[in-house]
Design a protein around this motif. Structure first.
Motif, PDB file in Angstrom:
ATOM      1  N   UNK A 105       0.970  -1.094  -0.127  1.00  0.00           N
ATOM      2  CA  UNK A 105       0.012  -0.087   0.058  1.00  0.00           C
ATOM      3  C   UNK A 105       0.886   1.019   0.136  1.00  0.00           C
ATOM      4  N   UNK A 106       1.879   1.361   0.650  1.00  0.00           N
ATOM      5  CA  UNK A 106       2.776   2.341   1.003  1.00  0.00           C
ATOM      6  C   UNK A 106       3.612   2.555  -0.501  1.00  0.00           C
ATOM      7  N   UNK A 107       3.781   1.656  -1.160  1.00  0.00           N
ATOM      8  CA  UNK A 107       4.471   1.705  -2.534  1.00  0.00           C
ATOM      9  C   UNK A 107       3.505   2.271  -3.531  1.00  0.00           C
ATOM     10  N   UNK A 108       2.220   1.997  -3.408  1.00  0.00           N
ATOM     11  CA  UNK A 108       1.253   2.441  -4.312  1.00  0.00           C
ATOM     12  C   UNK A 108       1.152   3.883  -4.005  1.00  0.00           C
ATOM     13  N   UNK A 109       1.069   4.249  -2.809  1.00  0.00           N
ATOM     14  CA  UNK A 109       0.793   5.753  -2.436  1.00  0.00           C
ATOM     15  C   UNK A 109       2.044   6.678  -2.136  1.00  0.00           C
ATOM     16  N   UNK A 110       3.331   6.010  -2.221  1.00  0.00           N
ATOM     17  CA  UNK A 110       4.706   6.651  -2.087  1.00  0.00           C
ATOM     18  C   UNK A 110       4.604   7.088  -0.594  1.00  0.00           C
ATOM     19  N   UNK A 111       3.810   6.336   0.272  1.00  0.00           N
ATOM     20  CA  UNK A 111       4.141   6.816   1.738  1.00  0.00           C
ATOM     21  C   UNK A 111       4.698   5.749   2.425  1.00  0.00           C
ATOM     22  N   UNK A 112       5.549   6.251   3.627  1.00  0.00           N
ATOM     23  CA  UNK A 112       6.249   5.235   4.301  1.00  0.00           C
ATOM     24  C   UNK A 112       5.445   4.520   5.625  1.00  0.00           C
ATOM     25  N   UNK A 113       5.695   3.680   6.202  1.00  0.00           N
ATOM     26  CA  UNK A 113       5.047   2.930   7.196  1.00  0.00           C
ATOM     27  C   UNK A 113       4.658   3.726   8.407  1.00  0.00           C
ATOM     28  N   UNK A 114       5.405   4.699   8.735  1.00  0.00           N
ATOM     29  CA  UNK A 114       5.280   5.840   9.915  1.00  0.00           C
ATOM     30  C   UNK A 114       3.999   6.473   9.618  1.00  0.00           C
ATOM     31  N   UNK A 115       3.890   6.975   8.402  1.00  0.00           N
ATOM     32  CA  UNK A 115       2.419   7.663   8.075  1.00  0.00           C
ATOM     33  C   UNK A 115       1.335   7.125   7.698  1.00  0.00           C
ATOM     34  N   UNK A 116       1.522   5.752   7.081  1.00  0.00           N
ATOM     35  CA  UNK A 116       0.670   4.844   6.844  1.00  0.00           C
ATOM     36  C   UNK A 116      -0.029   4.237   8.097  1.00  0.00           C
ATOM     37  N   UNK A 117       0.767   3.729   9.038  1.00  0.00           N
ATOM     38  CA  UNK A 117       0.137   2.837   9.925  1.00  0.00           C
ATOM     39  C   UNK A 117      -1.246   3.889  11.013  1.00  0.00           C
ATOM     40  N   UNK A 118      -0.717   5.092  11.123  1.00  0.00           N
ATOM     41  CA  UNK A 118      -1.807   5.872  11.973  1.00  0.00           C
ATOM     42  C   UNK A 118      -3.140   5.915  11.068  1.00  0.00           C
ATOM     43  N   UNK A 119      -2.750   5.987   9.815  1.00  0.00           N
ATOM     44  CA  UNK A 119      -3.850   6.037   8.708  1.00  0.00           C
ATOM     45  C   UNK A 119      -4.836   5.002   8.783  1.00  0.00           C
ATOM     46  N   UNK A 120      -4.337   3.465   8.751  1.00  0.00           N
ATOM     47  CA  UNK A 120      -4.709   2.418   8.683  1.00  0.00           C
ATOM     48  C   UNK A 120      -5.522   2.120  10.083  1.00  0.00           C
ATOM     49  N   UNK A 121      -5.120   2.633  11.108  1.00  0.00           N
ATOM     50  CA  UNK A 121      -5.444   2.153  12.294  1.00  0.00           C
ATOM     51  C   UNK A 121      -6.916   3.228  12.456  1.00  0.00           C
ATOM     52  N   UNK A 122      -7.010   4.257  12.005  1.00  0.00           N
ATOM     53  CA  UNK A 122      -8.064   4.969  11.962  1.00  0.00           C
ATOM     54  C   UNK A 122      -9.143   4.451  11.046  1.00  0.00           C
ATOM     55  N   UNK A 123      -8.758   3.915   9.900  1.00  0.00           N
ATOM     56  CA  UNK A 123      -9.643   3.261   9.054  1.00  0.00           C
ATOM     57  C   UNK A 123     -10.237   1.959   9.589  1.00  0.00           C
ATOM     58  N   UNK A 124      -9.255   1.208  10.484  1.00  0.00           N
ATOM     59  CA  UNK A 124      -9.619   0.220  11.070  1.00  0.00           C
ATOM     60  C   UNK A 124     -10.763   0.403  12.229  1.00  0.00           C
ATOM     61  N   UNK A 125     -10.605   1.451  13.002  1.00  0.00           N
ATOM     62  CA  UNK A 125     -11.407   1.999  14.162  1.00  0.00           C
ATOM     63  C   UNK A 125     -12.811   2.248  13.343  1.00  0.00           C
ATOM     64  N   UNK A 126     -12.903   2.778  12.298  1.00  0.00           N
ATOM     65  CA  UNK A 126     -14.346   3.276  11.541  1.00  0.00           C
ATOM     66  C   UNK A 126     -14.897   1.852  11.025  1.00  0.00           C
ATOM     67  N   UNK A 127     -14.170   0.717  11.266  1.00  0.00           N
ATOM     68  CA  UNK A 127     -14.792  -0.433  10.646  1.00  0.00           C
ATOM     69  C   UNK A 127     -14.508  -0.753   9.031  1.00  0.00           C
ATOM     70  N   UNK A 128     -13.737   0.105   8.356  1.00  0.00           N
ATOM     71  CA  UNK A 128     -13.697   0.115   6.914  1.00  0.00           C
ATOM     72  C   UNK A 128     -12.446  -1.277   6.332  1.00  0.00           C
ATOM     73  N   UNK A 129     -11.574  -1.339   7.462  1.00  0.00           N
ATOM     74  CA  UNK A 129     -10.389  -2.175   6.904  1.00  0.00           C
ATOM     75  C   UNK A 129     -10.250  -3.015   8.417  1.00  0.00           C
TER      76      UNK A 129
END
Length: 160
Positions: free
Chosen positions: A65-89
């Motif tokens: 996912x990070x490769x597709x978006x050109x984001x590192x895991x430090x930026x991506x992890x909090x994003x994914x945690x929020x998406x998980x908290x909303x029940x989307x992933x």
């Protein structure tokens, strides 16, 4: 027939002549439009980008996912945690490699795809550009991005 005025020394340093500033201003303007358009989906623009990748490719490791978006895991992890908290992933550690986490769409995340189908049309309308113009602009910006990514500035002449 009019001749163009010769460039004055320093004109190339005027803010209005900077391609980087034009792109920056356009990015900020896009951000404002996306903020309004994505409000109904309950997504931020970065979250929307993650969802686009997952809708297109299905479950993926965080690294991909990070490769597709050109984001590192430090930026991506909090994003994914929020998406998980909303029940989307849903994030799941790999049984083979505990360091690897795969992100899966939930049923709610998959269902959101249908609601998101109107987003590109609304964004396109907001640009005031035709489809051909948008495609041409995207191609040019992609070419610019590739050139800048490949640029080796260490070999250039020193400034000053």
């Amino acid at each position: 027939m009019t001749a163009t005025a010769p460039a004055r020394a320093g004109d190339h340093l005027r803010l209005e002549n900077q391609i980087c500033f034009s792109l920056h201003a356009a990015s900020r303007a896009f951000g404002g439009v996306y903020r309004v358009v994505l409000k109904d989906l309950g997504l931020t623009y970065p979250q929307y980008l993650v969802m686009l990748v997952l809708w297109e490719h299905g479950a993926l490791p965080v690294k991909k996912i990070g490769e597709h978006l050109r984001l590192d895991s430090g930026t991506l992890s909090p994003l994914l945690k929020r998406l998980e908290a909303t029940g989307l992933v849903r994030r799941e550690r790999s049984a083979d490699d505990e360091r690897s986490v795969t992100v899966h769409l939930t049923d709610a995340g998959t269902a959101l795809h249908e609601k998101a189908l109107q987003i590109p049309r609304r964004i396109s309308a907001a640009t005031g550009l035709g489809l051909d113009e948008i495609n041409d602009l995207r191609t040019r910006v992609d070419r610019l991005t590739a050139a800048l990514t490949a640029a080796d500035l260490d070999d250039g002449p020193p400034c000053g």
